[in-house]
Design an enzyme around this catalytic site. Structure first.
Site, PDB file in Angstrom:
ATOM      1  N   GLY A   9       2.171   5.007  -0.843  1.00  0.00           N
ATOM      2  CA  GLY A   9       1.675   6.341  -1.150  1.00  0.00           C
ATOM      3  C   GLY A   9       2.802   7.106  -1.829  1.00  0.00           C
ATOM      4  O   GLY A   9       2.811   7.354  -3.030  1.00  0.00           O
TER       5      GLY A   9
ATOM      6  N   GLU B  93       0.831  -1.205   0.000  1.00  0.00           N
ATOM      7  CA  GLU B  93       0.000   0.000   0.000  1.00  0.00           C
ATOM      8  C   GLU B  93       0.867   1.258   0.000  1.00  0.00           C
ATOM      9  O   GLU B  93       0.909   1.993   0.978  1.00  0.00           O
ATOM     10  CB  GLU B  93      -0.954  -0.017   1.203  1.00  0.00           C
ATOM     11  CG  GLU B  93      -0.279  -0.501   2.469  1.00  0.00           C
ATOM     12  CD  GLU B  93      -1.218  -0.722   3.620  1.00  0.00           C
ATOM     13  OE1 GLU B  93      -2.308  -1.287   3.411  1.00  0.00           O
ATOM     14  OE2 GLU B  93      -0.851  -0.331   4.728  1.00  0.00           O
TER      15      GLU B  93
ATOM     16  N   CYS C 116       3.207  34.405   8.881  1.00  0.00           N
ATOM     17  CA  CYS C 116       3.753  35.171   9.986  1.00  0.00           C
ATOM     18  C   CYS C 116       4.162  34.260  11.134  1.00  0.00           C
ATOM     19  O   CYS C 116       3.571  34.236  12.215  1.00  0.00           O
ATOM     20  CB  CYS C 116       2.777  36.255  10.411  1.00  0.00           C
ATOM     21  SG  CYS C 116       2.693  37.506   9.132  1.00  0.00           S
ATOM     22  N   GLU C 117       5.159  33.487  10.836  1.00  0.00           N
ATOM     23  CA  GLU C 117       5.825  32.570  11.731  1.00  0.00           C
ATOM     24  C   GLU C 117       7.029  32.131  10.925  1.00  0.00           C
ATOM     25  O   GLU C 117       7.009  32.269   9.710  1.00  0.00           O
ATOM     26  CB  GLU C 117       4.954  31.323  11.964  1.00  0.00           C
ATOM     27  CG  GLU C 117       4.333  31.269  13.333  1.00  0.00           C
ATOM     28  CD  GLU C 117       3.476  30.039  13.524  1.00  0.00           C
ATOM     29  OE1 GLU C 117       4.048  28.972  13.717  1.00  0.00           O
ATOM     30  OE2 GLU C 117       2.255  30.173  13.465  1.00  0.00           O
TER      31      GLU C 117
ATOM     32  N   ARG D 158       5.963  19.930   4.842  1.00  0.00           N
ATOM     33  CA  ARG D 158       6.932  18.861   5.128  1.00  0.00           C
ATOM     34  C   ARG D 158       8.308  19.361   5.575  1.00  0.00           C
ATOM     35  O   ARG D 158       8.895  18.777   6.492  1.00  0.00           O
ATOM     36  CB  ARG D 158       7.071  17.917   3.924  1.00  0.00           C
ATOM     37  CG  ARG D 158       5.745  17.262   3.523  1.00  0.00           C
ATOM     38  CD  ARG D 158       5.929  16.207   2.454  1.00  0.00           C
ATOM     39  NE  ARG D 158       6.520  14.999   2.977  1.00  0.00           N
ATOM     40  CZ  ARG D 158       7.773  14.654   2.879  1.00  0.00           C
ATOM     41  NH1 ARG D 158       8.606  15.404   2.211  1.00  0.00           N
ATOM     42  NH2 ARG D 158       8.205  13.544   3.412  1.00  0.00           N
TER      43      ARG D 158
ATOM     44  N   TYR E 172       1.964  13.904   0.395  1.00  0.00           N
ATOM     45  CA  TYR E 172       1.851  14.617   1.678  1.00  0.00           C
ATOM     46  C   TYR E 172       2.151  16.105   1.522  1.00  0.00           C
ATOM     47  O   TYR E 172       2.736  16.708   2.417  1.00  0.00           O
ATOM     48  CB  TYR E 172       2.754  13.970   2.739  1.00  0.00           C
ATOM     49  CG  TYR E 172       2.517  12.492   2.840  1.00  0.00           C
ATOM     50  CD1 TYR E 172       1.339  12.014   3.398  1.00  0.00           C
ATOM     51  CD2 TYR E 172       3.422  11.575   2.320  1.00  0.00           C
ATOM     52  CE1 TYR E 172       1.086  10.661   3.454  1.00  0.00           C
ATOM     53  CE2 TYR E 172       3.171  10.212   2.364  1.00  0.00           C
ATOM     54  CZ  TYR E 172       2.000   9.759   2.936  1.00  0.00           C
ATOM     55  OH  TYR E 172       1.745   8.424   2.982  1.00  0.00           O
TER      56      TYR E 172
ATOM     57  N   TYR F  80       8.745  17.747   9.105  1.00  0.00           N
ATOM     58  CA  TYR F  80       9.609  16.563   9.111  1.00  0.00           C
ATOM     59  C   TYR F  80      11.067  16.887   8.810  1.00  0.00           C
ATOM     60  O   TYR F  80      11.895  15.983   8.762  1.00  0.00           O
ATOM     61  CB  TYR F  80       9.155  15.566   8.033  1.00  0.00           C
ATOM     62  CG  TYR F  80       7.739  15.084   8.139  1.00  0.00           C
ATOM     63  CD1 TYR F  80       7.313  14.348   9.245  1.00  0.00           C
ATOM     64  CD2 TYR F  80       6.840  15.307   7.105  1.00  0.00           C
ATOM     65  CE1 TYR F  80       6.013  13.884   9.317  1.00  0.00           C
ATOM     66  CE2 TYR F  80       5.541  14.838   7.172  1.00  0.00           C
ATOM     67  CZ  TYR F  80       5.129  14.130   8.281  1.00  0.00           C
ATOM     68  OH  TYR F  80       3.852  13.656   8.346  1.00  0.00           O
TER      69      TYR F  80
HETATM   70  C1  PLP Z   1       0.467   6.293   5.263  1.00  0.00           C
HETATM   71  C2  PLP Z   1       0.284   4.852   5.107  1.00  0.00           C
HETATM   72  C3  PLP Z   1       0.835   4.182   4.000  1.00  0.00           C
HETATM   73  C4  PLP Z   1       1.655   4.860   2.947  1.00  0.00           C
HETATM   74  O1  PLP Z   1       2.961   5.148   3.370  1.00  0.00           O
HETATM   75  P1  PLP Z   1       4.022   5.756   2.332  1.00  0.00           P
HETATM   76  O2  PLP Z   1       5.248   5.967   3.122  1.00  0.00           O
HETATM   77  O3  PLP Z   1       3.454   7.013   1.784  1.00  0.00           O
HETATM   78  O4  PLP Z   1       4.192   4.766   1.241  1.00  0.00           O
HETATM   79  C5  PLP Z   1       0.567   2.840   3.895  1.00  0.00           C
HETATM   80  N1  PLP Z   1      -0.171   2.182   4.818  1.00  0.00           N
HETATM   81  C6  PLP Z   1      -0.708   2.795   5.884  1.00  0.00           C
HETATM   82  C7  PLP Z   1      -1.520   2.016   6.847  1.00  0.00           C
HETATM   83  C8  PLP Z   1      -0.500   4.138   6.068  1.00  0.00           C
HETATM   84  O5  PLP Z   1      -1.013   4.735   7.151  1.00  0.00           O
END
Ligand code: PLP
Length: 406
Positions: A261, A259, A328-329, A298, A356, A302
């Site tokens: 992202g 999964e 303004c920060e 980010r 993100y 991070y």
């Molecule tokens: C955020 C998330 C992802 C994706 O993570 P990436 O680092 O963007 O690939 C996958 N699984 C779960 C459960 C998440 O919360």
């Protein structure tokens, strides 16, 4: 995508603006499926919290992707984009039993990550197929904020609680169809990931009716030149082999799920902002842009280093700049960064702005959120308009005049 295309889009649609390159999303998707081509049943569920524009969701659906969601609202967006419920996974943390029940009723695959809800849900709905999120307690993240596998993490059911978990499943006769883990972002060491996978296999041996194993995500992508990234091909080779041998032992062809992202959309994204002011102080040259952490948080949240390029004058002599926002920060995108000489009005391009970035944007300082453009077949299409003043007032309710305020 080239600098001149981006510059033209900035002119056409105005700044600040996010641009996503469809071809890059496609090539990343294909790269991942190719790396695991030796696995019979592979499924990619795009983690939509990275970037949730419906046009992007549809694009990934066309490629054959499923969805990974973390809230009922994400589920609704996924359904709206045309995903079948059985192509959607729901992996929330800390949500109510009511929300989980509502999502399960839609036919979406639910993933439970704590024993309390597991027992309550299993007691009420023993026949609903459930996936369990395990925490293997393997540190795989590069940053404490995005590493979710450590011992104090709020995510997942600890592997050390397996005996209790198995007892709940036996007592409720619930239907466990999958085991899941997601150890956090930025996997650099494949061996660490494979080690966590062994823990997942061990957990899986406790359940007889599994259909899939979900290895989550956490693939690292390069943010700057010579940056290290997860070696997907190597991971594919090693994990596929191990997965197939586990299936043989288990006696069933399970589906392997990822999964991702960031891996799918990070590098496809570009954030374009205009330089409002170049300000020389006693120690620093600041380039102040028409954006801030309201649009791209980010770097401040991070410490992410997004590569920044002056696409208006890419060939100019390089100088050192601190790129800052208009909030303004203190909102510093980059400190002492070498960038081709910047003039007021130049367009700066931030790389890796797909994941993100827009999805974490806000209206802080009562600024509008940026527009989004999808670049596909050599053309830019607006997929989200710039906000307007009406958007700031939406849902605000004036007090009735009859209420005295002084
Ligand atoms: C955020 C998330 C992802 C994706 O993570 P990436 O680092 O963007 O690939 C996958 N699984 C779960 C459960 C998440 O919360």
């Amino acid at each position: 995508m080239q600098g001149k295309d981006l510059l033209q889009l900035a002119e056409q649609f105005g700044t600040p603006i996010y641009v996503y390159d469809a071809e890059k999303i496609q090539s990343q998707y294909n790269r991942l499926t190719k790396a695991f081509s030796k696995v019979d049943k592979l499924r990619i569920n795009y983690a939509m919290k990275a970037l949730s524009n419906v046009a992007i969701l549809k694009l990934l659906k066309e490629m054959g992707s499923g969805l990974d969601t973390v809230s009922i609202q994400e589920v609704l967006l996924g359904l709206h984009a045309g995903y079948e419920p059985d192509k959607i996974f729901y992996t929330p943390n800390g949500v109510s039993l009511e929300e989980i029940e509502e999502v399960a009723a839609m036919g979406v695959q639910i993933n439970i990550d704590n024993l309390s809800i597991l027992e309550q849900f299993g007691t009420k709905y023993p026949n609903v197929p459930v996936c369990i999120r395990i925490n293997p307690h393997v540190m795989a993240g590069g940053n404490a904020n995005i590493s979710v596998g450590h011992i104090d993490s709020k995510f997942g059911i600890s592997v050390h609680q397996l005996p209790h978990l198995v007892r709940i499943v036996e007592n409720t006769h619930m239907n466990i169809v999958g085991i899941h883990m997601h150890t956090g972002s930025d996997i650099l060491d494949i061996e660490v990931f494979l080690y966590a996978a062994e823990i997942l296999f061990d957990a899986a041996r406790n359940f007889k009716n599994l259909e899939f194993l979900d290895f989550g995500s956490g693939f690292k992508v390069p943010y700057k030149k010579d940056d290290i990234e997860t070696d997907i091909e190597e991971l594919g080779k090693k994990l596929s082999k191990r997965f197939n041998s586990f299936c043989a032992e288990y006696g069933k062809d399970l589906t392997l799920i990822f999964e991702p992202g960031k891996f799918l959309v990070s590098e496809a994204g570009f954030f374009l902002a205009k330089v409002n002011v170049v300000k020389q102080t006693t120690s620093t040259v600041f380039a102040g842009i028409d954006s801030g952490f309201n649009h791209l948080i980010r770097p401040m949240f991070y410490g992410s280093q997004h590569y920044i390029e002056n696409i208006s004058h890419p060939k100019g002599k390089e100088r050192f700049y601190s790129v800052v926002g208009y909030i303004c920060e203190t909102d510093t995108f980059a400190n002492n960064r070498k960038i081709a000489e910047i003039k007021e009005g130049d367009i700066l391009c931030f790389r890796n702005a797909g994941a993100y970035c827009f999805s974490m944007s806000s209206n802080y300082n009562s600024r509008y959120k940026p527009a989004e453009v999808l670049w596909i077949h050599g053309e830019g299409h607006l997929i989200r308009a710039h906000e307007t003043f009406e958007d700031l007032l939406r849902n605000q309710i004036p007090l009735p005049e009859t209420v005295a305020t002084v």
